[in-house]
Scaffold this motif. Structure first.
Motif, PDB file in Angstrom:
ATOM      1  N   VAL A  45      34.699  51.713  65.304  1.00 13.93           N
ATOM      2  CA  VAL A  45      35.521  51.167  66.492  1.00 13.93           C
ATOM      3  C   VAL A  45      36.138  49.630  66.305  1.00 13.93           C
ATOM      4  O   VAL A  45      35.888  49.078  65.250  1.00 13.93           O
ATOM      5  N   TYR A  46      37.193  49.346  67.115  1.00 13.46           N
ATOM      6  CA  TYR A  46      37.670  48.146  67.228  1.00 13.46           C
ATOM      7  C   TYR A  46      37.303  47.514  68.467  1.00 13.46           C
ATOM      8  O   TYR A  46      36.901  48.067  69.670  1.00 13.46           O
ATOM      9  N   GLU A  47      36.734  46.171  68.272  1.00 21.43           N
ATOM     10  CA  GLU A  47      36.115  45.441  69.558  1.00 21.43           C
ATOM     11  C   GLU A  47      36.929  44.155  69.519  1.00 21.43           C
ATOM     12  O   GLU A  47      36.753  43.349  68.733  1.00 21.43           O
ATOM     13  N   VAL A  48      37.279  43.882  70.500  1.00 20.42           N
ATOM     14  CA  VAL A  48      38.361  42.809  70.897  1.00 20.42           C
ATOM     15  C   VAL A  48      37.898  42.182  71.937  1.00 20.42           C
ATOM     16  O   VAL A  48      37.630  42.384  73.187  1.00 20.42           O
ATOM     17  N   ASP A  49      37.260  40.528  71.705  1.00 23.90           N
ATOM     18  CA  ASP A  49      37.056  39.852  72.896  1.00 23.90           C
ATOM     19  C   ASP A  49      38.136  38.672  72.693  1.00 23.90           C
ATOM     20  O   ASP A  49      38.935  38.677  72.143  1.00 23.90           O
ATOM     21  N   LYS A  50      37.848  37.245  73.436  1.00 25.17           N
ATOM     22  CA  LYS A  50      38.695  36.452  73.533  1.00 25.17           C
ATOM     23  C   LYS A  50      38.912  35.807  72.112  1.00 25.17           C
ATOM     24  O   LYS A  50      40.160  35.564  72.032  1.00 25.17           O
ATOM     25  N   LEU A  51      38.069  35.646  71.214  1.00 25.57           N
ATOM     26  CA  LEU A  51      38.115  34.933  70.149  1.00 25.57           C
ATOM     27  C   LEU A  51      39.227  35.819  69.268  1.00 25.57           C
ATOM     28  O   LEU A  51      40.120  35.213  68.756  1.00 25.57           O
ATOM     29  N   ASN A  52      38.900  37.333  68.773  1.00 23.44           N
ATOM     30  CA  ASN A  52      39.864  37.767  68.161  1.00 23.44           C
ATOM     31  C   ASN A  52      41.215  37.907  68.659  1.00 23.44           C
ATOM     32  O   ASN A  52      42.305  37.945  67.937  1.00 23.44           O
ATOM     33  N   ALA A  53      41.324  38.089  69.900  1.00 22.32           N
ATOM     34  CA  ALA A  53      42.388  38.266  70.655  1.00 22.32           C
ATOM     35  C   ALA A  53      43.409  37.028  70.484  1.00 22.32           C
ATOM     36  O   ALA A  53      44.588  37.130  70.101  1.00 22.32           O
ATOM     37  N   LEU A  54      42.794  35.895  70.556  1.00 22.12           N
ATOM     38  CA  LEU A  54      43.394  34.447  70.376  1.00 22.12           C
ATOM     39  C   LEU A  54      44.173  34.376  68.732  1.00 22.12           C
ATOM     40  O   LEU A  54      45.259  34.090  68.775  1.00 22.12           O
ATOM     41  N   LEU A  55      42.865  34.689  67.942  1.00 23.79           N
ATOM     42  CA  LEU A  55      43.550  34.655  66.586  1.00 23.79           C
ATOM     43  C   LEU A  55      44.766  35.713  66.401  1.00 23.79           C
ATOM     44  O   LEU A  55      45.372  35.440  65.426  1.00 23.79           O
ATOM     45  N   GLY A  56      44.370  36.808  66.817  1.00 21.19           N
ATOM     46  CA  GLY A  56      45.418  37.939  66.767  1.00 21.19           C
ATOM     47  C   GLY A  56      47.115  37.248  67.325  1.00 21.19           C
ATOM     48  O   GLY A  56      48.104  37.429  66.433  1.00 21.19           O
ATOM     49  N   VAL A  57      46.976  36.568  68.140  1.00 26.52           N
ATOM     50  CA  VAL A  57      48.215  35.845  68.755  1.00 26.52           C
ATOM     51  C   VAL A  57      48.723  34.806  67.684  1.00 26.52           C
ATOM     52  O   VAL A  57      49.803  34.861  67.315  1.00 26.52           O
ATOM     53  N   LEU A  58      47.724  34.030  67.181  1.00 23.19           N
ATOM     54  CA  LEU A  58      48.135  33.150  66.085  1.00 23.19           C
ATOM     55  C   LEU A  58      48.779  33.690  64.948  1.00 23.19           C
ATOM     56  O   LEU A  58      49.782  33.419  64.513  1.00 23.19           O
ATOM     57  N   VAL A  59      48.167  34.817  64.385  1.00 20.17           N
ATOM     58  CA  VAL A  59      48.579  35.468  63.369  1.00 20.17           C
ATOM     59  C   VAL A  59      49.980  36.024  63.408  1.00 20.17           C
ATOM     60  O   VAL A  59      50.815  36.143  62.710  1.00 20.17           O
ATOM     61  N   SER A  60      50.091  37.009  64.609  1.00 18.65           N
ATOM     62  CA  SER A  60      51.232  37.656  64.581  1.00 18.65           C
ATOM     63  C   SER A  60      52.571  36.704  65.017  1.00 18.65           C
ATOM     64  O   SER A  60      53.743  37.019  64.724  1.00 18.65           O
ATOM     65  N   GLY A  61      52.224  35.756  65.682  1.00 13.48           N
ATOM     66  CA  GLY A  61      53.305  34.670  66.176  1.00 13.48           C
ATOM     67  C   GLY A  61      53.603  33.951  64.815  1.00 13.48           C
ATOM     68  O   GLY A  61      54.879  33.976  64.714  1.00 13.48           O
ATOM     69  N   VAL A  62      52.811  33.611  64.084  1.00 15.25           N
ATOM     70  CA  VAL A  62      53.500  32.745  62.824  1.00 15.25           C
ATOM     71  C   VAL A  62      53.986  33.853  61.918  1.00 15.25           C
ATOM     72  O   VAL A  62      55.049  33.451  61.258  1.00 15.25           O
ATOM     73  N   VAL A  63      53.327  35.057  61.505  1.00 14.71           N
ATOM     74  CA  VAL A  63      54.015  36.062  60.982  1.00 14.71           C
ATOM     75  C   VAL A  63      55.546  36.493  61.257  1.00 14.71           C
ATOM     76  O   VAL A  63      56.573  36.553  60.680  1.00 14.71           O
ATOM     77  N   LEU A  64      55.891  36.447  62.505  1.00 13.17           N
ATOM     78  CA  LEU A  64      57.197  36.921  63.314  1.00 13.17           C
ATOM     79  C   LEU A  64      58.040  35.546  62.749  1.00 13.17           C
ATOM     80  O   LEU A  64      59.132  35.466  62.460  1.00 13.17           O
ATOM     81  N   LEU A  65      57.432  34.103  63.000  1.00 16.70           N
ATOM     82  CA  LEU A  65      58.444  33.197  62.322  1.00 16.70           C
ATOM     83  C   LEU A  65      58.658  33.007  61.094  1.00 16.70           C
ATOM     84  O   LEU A  65      59.947  32.896  60.816  1.00 16.70           O
ATOM     85  N   ALA A  66      57.650  33.522  60.206  1.00 17.54           N
ATOM     86  CA  ALA A  66      57.914  33.419  58.860  1.00 17.54           C
ATOM     87  C   ALA A  66      59.030  34.468  58.546  1.00 17.54           C
ATOM     88  O   ALA A  66      59.781  34.558  57.451  1.00 17.54           O
ATOM     89  N   THR A  67      58.905  35.553  59.276  1.00 13.62           N
ATOM     90  CA  THR A  67      59.912  36.831  58.887  1.00 13.62           C
ATOM     91  C   THR A  67      61.434  36.394  59.090  1.00 13.62           C
ATOM     92  O   THR A  67      62.046  36.659  58.465  1.00 13.62           O
ATOM     93  N   LEU A  68      61.338  35.857  60.438  1.00 15.39           N
ATOM     94  CA  LEU A  68      62.703  35.279  60.834  1.00 15.39           C
ATOM     95  C   LEU A  68      63.272  34.162  59.895  1.00 15.39           C
ATOM     96  O   LEU A  68      64.488  34.298  59.278  1.00 15.39           O
ATOM     97  N   TYR A  69      62.375  33.247  59.327  1.00 11.80           N
ATOM     98  CA  TYR A  69      62.889  32.405  58.329  1.00 11.80           C
ATOM     99  C   TYR A  69      63.244  33.042  57.145  1.00 11.80           C
ATOM    100  O   TYR A  69      64.014  32.538  56.215  1.00 11.80           O
TER     101      TYR A  69
END
Lengths: 537, 113
Positions: free
Chosen positions: A81-105
């Protein structure tokens, strides 16, 4: 509000990430145009960011409980199972956001490199691995996603395989990383042997005295204690290696600088944080209800404090004597991971547990943003001048005023200058140390190491602004717009996260902290699916 | 938390103002310096010999930290050469030390039943 795609959306980021990664080499065979590959990578990371943002929005706004996704419809503890609460959802945004910026760069940064289709393939695999580690609710699946993340990272560190430095760093990193994952595998063996389950919620239920249906037997009480101790010890050490907590930091200053700069930003800004997240999840959510095991957790918290202090001191002392800009910034990661580890160690005292966890999660976000910014700025200097030594970068800031200004703001943020973001999280850490009482003297370590890091970063600022140019810099120009935009966004984030601290902490960080501490809620969400196994579904 | 932010902003403003004052003093000093120095004024001398400008500035390796490095030389030697070798067997020693420490702490803090 109807959510027709829910909860499948929760499983999408890691699965889609892997699928997108595997598709790119095939696309590159059919379409021999690097602009297509670059566009594909940017669009893919943007899509993953959009999904992760939606997951976080749903967890924060629409839902009041963790979301479970059962693979193949198999309920826990039988299926993954995957289990997502506020903690991992928040860190997911951090990870995917910074990866997007790094890819653009990366689009312009990697323009002189061959084989970028493999670079983006590994990058997408790396992102999928990180998101899988965050979202999973199964500690064997965590091992699998950890390997996806790590193997991609080894490949990315070795991307410039024509340089001896990259090969040496990648081999060293791969050996140490593989040892760490092997240690985690040993931990899994102890965990499964002791608790008879691989499901995280089931594990949390068992240590609290609850039982899921159709689950394995718990070993005898004596073995249970020993097994739990061994599980926690090996798990902690394995992720301490991955997170580069001293004395496990020695691979980081070689591996992170050897990688292309956008990858250094992801390794230092995000990957080490994913390992910290796993430690947080085990200590604060899964084993929180384990009254019988409290003394084991306390021993671990004490060790965490000792390792955090050691990490901060070693990181700061070695940061200030570096002459290579990327090694200097990389040692800053060792230093800041020390702060986060100290904050985790505050779980030892009930009075400081919540504020310690707040400091840890807030600093994970702040450091992730600021460290990514510094590596991207350092990458721009290196891209323009072709050198990493501070002496050779002398005067480059006059030719690249925007990049130098962004670097200065990032450096001030990481050194803890108010009102920038890292100052606010360090302040909460110091308050938490005060609340713990007997740990208050450790504030001296935070202040001393922050001051040392300021000296180290000022060396760079002085070099790029004040020193006469060491070489002919007339051909050096400011970084292109597609590299400046990600740096600008991260700079704004450093300022906004600091200035909006009261709102951000109250509305974003604290709900994540409460979610991390809500062991019962984590178990309950999975138990409702597990009850289907009784035939009730 | 809002009160805290106001205190932080006050601290930040006072630091910013101090930095502005220092910058003002620096600019004032610069304004008193000759506008367009030429010839001998631009040359750097060491022991009566002319010296290249680049060499006359402090190498970044010693910038701000020369005294610090000297004072902490034994500590640096220890963490860079002994505790920071990167040799796997040394790292294994750290791991065994951690596991030993952890299990000793377990015994001291409650023991295994």
């Amino acid at each position: 509000m109807s959510m027709p795609l829910w909860p499948h959306t929760v499983a999408l980021p890691p699965l889609l990430g892997v699928a997108l990664a595997f598709a790119l080499p095939l696309i590159s065979l059919a379409i021999k145009d690097r602009r297509v590959w670059e566009g594909y990578a940017v669009a893919s990371t943007a899509l993953l960011f959009a999904i992760c943002s939606y997951v976080a929005y749903a967890q924060y706004v629409l839902l009041d409980r963790p979301t479970i996704y059962t693979f193949g419809g198999w309920p826990p503890p039988v299926g993954i199972v995957y289990e997502v609460d506020k903690l991992n959802a928040l860190l997911g945004v951090l990870v995917s956001g910074v990866v997007l910026l790094a890819t653009l760069y990366s689009v312009r940064y990697m323009e002189r490199e061959d084989g970028v289709e493999w670079y983006y393939t590994l990058l997408l695999g790396f992102e999928a691995g990180m998101l899988g580690c965050l979202y999973t609710g199964d500690f064997f699946n965590l091992f699998v996603m950890l390997e996806v993340m790590s193997v991609s990272a080894y490949g990315l560190v070795a991307f410039r395989r024509d340089t001896h430095e990259a090969i040496e760093a990648a081999v060293k990193y791969a050996i140490v990383g593989s040892l760490a994952t092997t240690l985690y595998f040993i931990a899994i063996a102890f965990g499964y042997g002791s608790f008879g389950t691989l499901n995280m919620a089931d594990l949390a239920a068992k240590v609290s005295g609850l039982t899921f249906p159709v689950t394995g037997f718990v070993y005898s009480p004596r073995g249970w204690m020993l097994g739990a101790g061994a599980f926690l010890a090996f798990m902690f050490w394995a992720f301490a290696v991955k997170a580069a907590i001293a004395p496990n930091h020695f691979w980081l200053p070689d591996a992170h600088p050897a990688a292309p700069s956008p990858i250094s930003a992801l390794l230092s800004g995000l990957m080490v944080k994913v390992s910290i997240y796993v430690i947080l999840r085990f200590l604060f959510t899964l084993f929180r209800g384990a009254v019988d095991l409290a003394f084991i957790l306390n021993a671990l918290y004490l060790v965490a404090i000792a390792m955090g202090v050691l990490s901060a001191l070693i990181g700061a002392f070695l940061l200030i004597v570096q002459s290579d800009i990327k090694r200097l910034v990389a040692y800053g990661t060792v230093l800041n991971i020390g702060y986060i580890t100290m904050a985790i160690g505050l779980g030892i005292s009930p009075s400081s547990m919540q504020s310690g966890l707040t400091a840890a999660i807030y600093h994970i976000i702040n450091h992730g943003v600021a460290k990514a910014l510094l590596f991207l700025c350092a990458g721009s200097f290196i891209h323009a001048v072709g050198a990493r030594q501070l002496d050779e970068l002398a005067g480059v800031g006059r030719r690249m005023p925007w990049t130098a200004a962004f670097f200065t703001i990032g450096a001030l943020a990481l050194s803890g200058v108010p009102p920038l973001n890292c100052f606010m999280s360090k302040l909460i850490l110091m308050q938490a140390l005060l609340e713990a009482g007997w740990l208050a003297p450790l504030i001296v370590v935070v202040i001393l190491t922050s001051a040392l890091s300021l000296i180290g970063y000022l060396k760079v600022v002085y070099n790029v602004y004040m020193r006469p140019p060491a070489a002919e810099l007339s051909k050096v120009n400011e970084a292109p717009l597609s590299m400046l935009v990600p740096m600008f966004i991260l700079t704004v984030a450093c300022i906004v996260l600091g200035l909006s601290a009261p709102i951000f902490v109250d509305y974003v960080v604290k709900p994540a902290v409460l979610s991390a501490l809500d062991s019962k809620g984590y178990v309950q969400a999975a138990f409702e699916y597990a009850s289907l196994l009784y035939g009730g579904g | 938390m809002s009160e805290l932010l106001i205190e932080v902003l006050k601290a930040a403003s006072s630091m910013f103002l101090s930095a502005l004052v220092i910058l003002g003093l620096y600019l004032y000093a610069r304004s008193k310096a000759p506008k367009n120095p030429a010839g001998e004024k631009l040359k750097v001398y060491a022991c009566g010999e002319s010296y290249p400008l680049q060499k006359a500035s402090i190498a970044d390796a010693n910038l701000f930290v020369a005294i610090w490095k000297d004072v902490f030389k034994p500590y640096y030697r220890r963490i860079r050469e002994k505790g920071h070798t990167g040799v796997l067997s040394d790292w294994l020693m750290w791991m065994i030390l951690f596991l030993t420490m952890f299990f000793v702490l377990l015994l001291l803090m409650g023991g295994i039943p």
